[in-house]
Motif scaffolding. Structure first.
Motif, PDB file in Angstrom:
ATOM      1  N   SER A 184       0.815  -1.215   0.000  1.00 51.98           N
ATOM      2  CA  SER A 184       0.000   0.000   0.000  1.00 51.98           C
ATOM      3  C   SER A 184       0.849   1.265   0.000  1.00 51.98           C
ATOM      4  CB  SER A 184      -0.878   0.030   1.249  1.00 51.98           C
ATOM      5  OG  SER A 184      -1.738  -1.073   1.259  1.00 51.98           O
ATOM      6  N   GLY A 185       0.168   2.368  -0.221  1.00 53.63           N
ATOM      7  CA  GLY A 185       0.815   3.671  -0.226  1.00 53.63           C
ATOM      8  C   GLY A 185       1.247   4.152   1.143  1.00 53.63           C
ATOM      9  N   HIS A 186       0.650   3.600   2.173  1.00 53.96           N
ATOM     10  CA  HIS A 186       1.037   3.941   3.549  1.00 53.96           C
ATOM     11  C   HIS A 186       0.901   2.679   4.395  1.00 53.96           C
ATOM     12  CE1 HIS A 186       0.754   8.347   2.842  1.00 53.96           C
ATOM     13  NE2 HIS A 186      -0.224   7.998   2.006  1.00 53.96           N
ATOM     14  N   GLY A 187       1.799   2.491   5.337  1.00 57.07           N
ATOM     15  CA  GLY A 187       1.670   1.396   6.302  1.00 57.07           C
ATOM     16  C   GLY A 187       2.166   0.062   5.783  1.00 57.07           C
ATOM     17  N   ASP A 188       1.748  -0.995   6.486  1.00 52.15           N
ATOM     18  CA  ASP A 188       2.273  -2.338   6.238  1.00 52.15           C
ATOM     19  C   ASP A 188       1.612  -3.016   5.050  1.00 52.15           C
ATOM     20  OD1 ASP A 188       3.896  -2.095   8.444  1.00 52.15           O
ATOM     21  OD2 ASP A 188       2.434  -3.016   9.803  1.00 52.15           O
ATOM     22  N   ALA A 189       2.293  -4.044   4.554  1.00 48.62           N
ATOM     23  CA  ALA A 189       1.730  -4.870   3.479  1.00 48.62           C
ATOM     24  C   ALA A 189       0.612  -5.752   4.042  1.00 48.62           C
ATOM     25  CB  ALA A 189       2.825  -5.729   2.861  1.00 48.62           C
ATOM     26  N   THR A 190      -0.250  -6.225   3.138  1.00 50.78           N
ATOM     27  CA  THR A 190      -1.339  -7.105   3.528  1.00 50.78           C
ATOM     28  C   THR A 190      -1.598  -8.070   2.363  1.00 50.78           C
ATOM     29  OG1 THR A 190      -3.637  -7.165   4.344  1.00 50.78           O
ATOM     30  CG2 THR A 190      -3.094  -5.413   2.757  1.00 50.78           C
ATOM     31  N   THR A 191      -2.716  -8.778   2.422  1.00 53.00           N
ATOM     32  CA  THR A 191      -3.103  -9.626   1.291  1.00 53.00           C
ATOM     33  C   THR A 191      -4.561  -9.336   0.947  1.00 53.00           C
ATOM     34  OG1 THR A 191      -3.926 -11.422   2.683  1.00 53.00           O
ATOM     35  CG2 THR A 191      -1.582 -11.511   2.052  1.00 53.00           C
ATOM     36  N   ILE A 192      -4.956  -9.713  -0.258  1.00 49.06           N
ATOM     37  CA  ILE A 192      -6.358  -9.557  -0.662  1.00 49.06           C
ATOM     38  C   ILE A 192      -7.253 -10.367   0.282  1.00 49.06           C
ATOM     39  CG2 ILE A 192      -8.012 -10.174  -2.481  1.00 49.06           C
ATOM     40  CD1 ILE A 192      -6.438  -7.590  -3.090  1.00 49.06           C
ATOM     41  N   GLU A 193      -6.819 -11.576   0.613  1.00 45.98           N
ATOM     42  CA  GLU A 193      -7.624 -12.431   1.499  1.00 45.98           C
ATOM     43  C   GLU A 193      -7.869 -11.764   2.850  1.00 45.98           C
ATOM     44  OE1 GLU A 193      -5.770 -16.195   2.585  1.00 45.98           O
ATOM     45  OE2 GLU A 193      -7.749 -17.123   2.456  1.00 45.98           O
ATOM     46  N   GLU A 194      -6.807 -11.216   3.434  1.00 42.36           N
ATOM     47  CA  GLU A 194      -6.931 -10.573   4.751  1.00 42.36           C
ATOM     48  C   GLU A 194      -7.911  -9.399   4.699  1.00 42.36           C
ATOM     49  OE1 GLU A 194      -3.151  -9.726   6.614  1.00 42.36           O
ATOM     50  OE2 GLU A 194      -4.080  -8.277   7.980  1.00 42.36           O
ATOM     51  N   GLU A 195      -7.817  -8.582   3.647  1.00 43.33           N
ATOM     52  CA  GLU A 195      -8.704  -7.417   3.561  1.00 43.33           C
ATOM     53  C   GLU A 195     -10.149  -7.824   3.290  1.00 43.33           C
ATOM     54  OE1 GLU A 195      -7.553  -4.673   4.807  1.00 43.33           O
ATOM     55  OE2 GLU A 195      -5.765  -5.918   4.989  1.00 43.33           O
ATOM     56  N   LYS A 196     -10.337  -8.836   2.442  1.00 47.81           N
ATOM     57  CA  LYS A 196     -11.696  -9.322   2.187  1.00 47.81           C
ATOM     58  C   LYS A 196     -12.372  -9.758   3.478  1.00 47.81           C
ATOM     59  CE  LYS A 196     -12.204 -12.388  -1.424  1.00 47.81           C
ATOM     60  NZ  LYS A 196     -11.675 -13.175  -2.561  1.00 47.81           N
ATOM     61  N   ASN A 197     -11.581 -10.386   4.353  1.00 44.41           N
ATOM     62  CA  ASN A 197     -12.134 -10.956   5.581  1.00 44.41           C
ATOM     63  C   ASN A 197     -12.206  -9.962   6.733  1.00 44.41           C
ATOM     64  OD1 ASN A 197     -12.531 -13.485   4.468  1.00 44.41           O
ATOM     65  ND2 ASN A 197     -10.436 -14.140   4.937  1.00 44.41           N
ATOM     66  N   PHE A 198     -11.243  -9.042   6.796  1.00 43.12           N
ATOM     67  CA  PHE A 198     -11.123  -8.234   8.016  1.00 43.12           C
ATOM     68  C   PHE A 198     -11.182  -6.730   7.819  1.00 43.12           C
ATOM     69  CE2 PHE A 198      -8.676 -12.196   8.858  1.00 43.12           C
ATOM     70  CZ  PHE A 198      -9.548 -12.733   9.802  1.00 43.12           C
ATOM     71  N   ASN A 199     -11.147  -6.235   6.585  1.00 41.65           N
ATOM     72  CA  ASN A 199     -11.171  -4.782   6.412  1.00 41.65           C
ATOM     73  C   ASN A 199     -12.484  -4.228   6.977  1.00 41.65           C
ATOM     74  OD1 ASN A 199     -11.567  -2.078   5.102  1.00 41.65           O
ATOM     75  ND2 ASN A 199      -9.552  -2.593   4.255  1.00 41.65           N
ATOM     76  N   PRO A 200     -12.424  -3.321   7.975  1.00 42.15           N
ATOM     77  CA  PRO A 200     -13.662  -2.873   8.629  1.00 42.15           C
ATOM     78  C   PRO A 200     -14.506  -1.943   7.758  1.00 42.15           C
ATOM     79  CG  PRO A 200     -11.763  -1.716   9.531  1.00 42.15           C
ATOM     80  CD  PRO A 200     -11.220  -2.741   8.571  1.00 42.15           C
ATOM     81  N   PHE A 201     -13.926  -1.426   6.658  1.00 52.02           N
ATOM     82  CA  PHE A 201     -14.670  -0.468   5.825  1.00 52.02           C
ATOM     83  C   PHE A 201     -15.383  -1.146   4.659  1.00 52.02           C
ATOM     84  CE2 PHE A 201     -11.322   1.824   7.990  1.00 52.02           C
ATOM     85  CZ  PHE A 201     -11.994   2.904   8.497  1.00 52.02           C
ATOM     86  N   ILE A 202     -14.697  -2.097   4.014  1.00 52.09           N
ATOM     87  CA  ILE A 202     -15.281  -2.774   2.850  1.00 52.09           C
ATOM     88  C   ILE A 202     -14.939  -4.251   2.914  1.00 52.09           C
ATOM     89  CG2 ILE A 202     -15.294  -2.939   0.325  1.00 52.09           C
ATOM     90  CD1 ILE A 202     -14.649   0.120   0.319  1.00 52.09           C
ATOM     91  N   ARG A 203     -15.962  -5.091   3.101  1.00 46.35           N
ATOM     92  CA  ARG A 203     -15.769  -6.541   3.138  1.00 46.35           C
ATOM     93  C   ARG A 203     -15.976  -7.145   1.762  1.00 46.35           C
ATOM     94  NH1 ARG A 203     -16.366  -8.204   8.654  1.00 46.35           N
ATOM     95  NH2 ARG A 203     -14.791  -6.904   9.613  1.00 46.35           N
ATOM     96  N   GLY A 204     -15.302  -8.262   1.522  1.00 45.84           N
ATOM     97  CA  GLY A 204     -15.454  -8.935   0.238  1.00 45.84           C
ATOM     98  C   GLY A 204     -16.694  -9.793   0.208  1.00 45.84           C
TER      99      GLY A 204
END
Ligand SMILES: [Zn+2]
Length: 204
Positions: A184-204
């Motif tokens: 990402s442009g700021h902060g730590d790396a992640t994965t698509i899977e992690e964001e789909k499951n845990f991103n509090p703003f937009i879930r997959g």
């Protein structure tokens, strides 16, 4: 491929330096850095390119001087190119960054593919944070700019931002292979899977 990350400037936008035996690519040189300049000069025998994910001051601030010092071209999404020369829209005025207007050498459209040396990229137009924001996909690695962060998403309250549009863009990213690593442009790396499951703003 070797990937180095160097947060630059007060806001700490991530600048990425990608290298292989045939290519050297810099993504989002937000401020001028001797380390980044040296990286491109030391790799002058390879194919080189400076890529911008979007035209906000904290991602572009070092690009023009880097281009001049290292004779390397700049590429950006087609709908953010004009913003490089607009110090209101690129937030330089708001944050007193004193950027001089410039423009890119190459502009990319959605789904365009290109290669630098032996690195193949695909451009994904992901508006919402800015109108012309793009992500760069290479293999199972995505450079997401300020579209998607680990546990967060880009702001939509700046010029041209729109939450619904950003949501659509991020849902598109969620269709990528779930194992894709996201830098990402700021902060730590992640994965698509992690964001789909845990991103509090937009879930997959
Ligand atoms: Zn931004």
């Amino acid at each position: 491929m070797e990937i180095k990350v160097l947060p630059l400037g007060e806001i700490g936008a991530n600048c990425y330096m990608l290298s292989t035996e045939k290519a050297a690519v810099v993504i989002d040189p937000g401020f001028y850095s001797e380390t980044v300049s040296r990286f491109l000069i030391d790799n002058a025998n390879k194919e080189r390119l400076i890529l911008l994910t979007h035209a906000h001051f904290d991602h572009i601030g070092g690009a023009d001087s880097l281009r001049k010092n290292t004779d390397t071209k700049i590429g950006i999404g087609e709908f953010d190119n004009d913003t490089l020369a607009d110090t209101k829209r690129n937030l330089s005025d708001l944050f007193h960054a004193k950027l001089l207007p410039f423009s890119a050498d190459l502009t990319f459209s959605d789904n365009q593919t290109f290669s630098v040396g032996n690195i193949n990229f695909k451009v994904l137009h992901t508006p919402g944070h800015t109108p012309g924001g793009v992500c760069y996909l290479t293999g199972d690695i995505l450079f997401s700019g300020d579209t998607l962060f680990k546990g967060s998403i880009g702001r939509t309250d700046f010029y041209g931002g729109d939450f619904k549009t950003l949501e659509k863009s991020i849902k598109r990213l969620y269709t990528l292979d779930s194992k894709t690593t996201v830098f990402s442009g700021h902060g730590d790396a992640t994965t698509i899977e992690e964001e789909k499951n845990f991103n509090p703003f937009i879930r997959g």
